[in-house]
Design a protein around this motif. Structure first.
Motif, PDB file in Angstrom:
ATOM      1  N   PRO A 115    -129.854 -34.176 -95.937  1.00 51.84           N
ATOM      2  CA  PRO A 115    -128.681 -33.600 -95.255  1.00 51.84           C
ATOM      3  C   PRO A 115    -128.307 -32.204 -95.767  1.00 51.84           C
ATOM      4  O   PRO A 115    -127.672 -31.436 -95.055  1.00 51.84           O
ATOM      5  CB  PRO A 115    -127.554 -34.600 -95.563  1.00 51.84           C
ATOM      6  CG  PRO A 115    -128.257 -35.879 -95.826  1.00 51.84           C
ATOM      7  CD  PRO A 115    -129.557 -35.502 -96.482  1.00 51.84           C
ATOM      8  N   ALA A 125    -120.595 -34.927 -99.838  1.00 53.15           N
ATOM      9  CA  ALA A 125    -121.566 -36.026 -99.852  1.00 53.15           C
ATOM     10  C   ALA A 125    -120.934 -37.359 -99.480  1.00 53.15           C
ATOM     11  O   ALA A 125    -121.601 -38.243 -98.959  1.00 53.15           O
ATOM     12  CB  ALA A 125    -122.224 -36.121-101.228  1.00 53.15           C
ATOM     13  N   SER A 129    -123.451 -37.924 -96.225  1.00 53.74           N
ATOM     14  CA  SER A 129    -124.780 -38.295 -96.701  1.00 53.74           C
ATOM     15  C   SER A 129    -124.909 -39.809 -96.834  1.00 53.74           C
ATOM     16  O   SER A 129    -123.918 -40.536 -96.808  1.00 53.74           O
ATOM     17  CB  SER A 129    -125.083 -37.634 -98.052  1.00 53.74           C
ATOM     18  OG  SER A 129    -124.442 -38.322 -99.099  1.00 53.74           O
TER      19      SER A 129
END
Length: 175
Positions: A115, A125, A129
């Motif tokens: 990503p 994140a 992600s």
């Protein structure tokens, strides 16, 4: 061109990452899963997930994975390790081998940065992600599907089997 090369190299990168993840999985899904198997699948998965997440604490507190240097980053990692740990442990019990867990762990390690190819400076994140909420939700859904398919049925013998070649006989010599 760079992205194309990255995706074409993925099988080789997963193999390399599997080799490095194998040592960790030998401890978590090999030794510890077998040692905690008398507790049952869910209790042992919970304990291993928490311990595995806390084991990552030093690197998480340096800002790795979640870009957080506080306790919340460790909590995020523990949640991730709990969810992915259930799937890796299930693969260990289902196949009676550490290798599927090592391949799964290696594949995650090899791809969790993908990503970042599309990341903007405000990338988070936790929201963007597989390590964060998207991954937690996806893996949680897989766990629900496995439960619905009775993949965790209690009547199954979930005890990891030890290789008889490495058992010590009652006379104290190798069998």
């Amino acid at each position: 061109l760079f992205l194309t090369i990255q995706f074409l190299a993925l099988p080789l990168v997963v193999i390399q990452a599997t080799v490095t993840a194998f040592g960790e999985e030998l401890g978590w899904r090999g030794y510890l899963t077998t040692a905690l198997s008398p507790l049952g699948f869910w209790r042992s998965a919970l304990i291993i997930g928490v311990v595995w997440g806390l084991w990552h604490a030093p690197i998480i507190l340096l800002g790795y994975n979640f870009n957080r240097t506080d306790l919340l980053g460790v909590v995020y990692m523990v949640v991730f390790c709990l969810v992915v740990g259930v799937l890796l442990q299930w693969s260990r019990y289902f196949t009676r081998s550490v290798w599927p867990a090592a391949v799964g762990h290696g594949a995650l390690n090899a791809t969790f940065t993908y990503p970042l190819f599309w990341a903007t400076p405000d990338f988070d994140a936790v929201t963007g992600s597989a390590l964060g909420a998207p991954g937690w939700i996806l893996m949680g859904a897989v766990i629900v599907i496995l439960i619905a398919c009775r993949a965790f049925r209690p009547e199954r013998d979930w005890t990891p089997k030890r290789d008889p070649r490495f058992q010590i006989s009652s006379k104290g010599t190798e069998a």
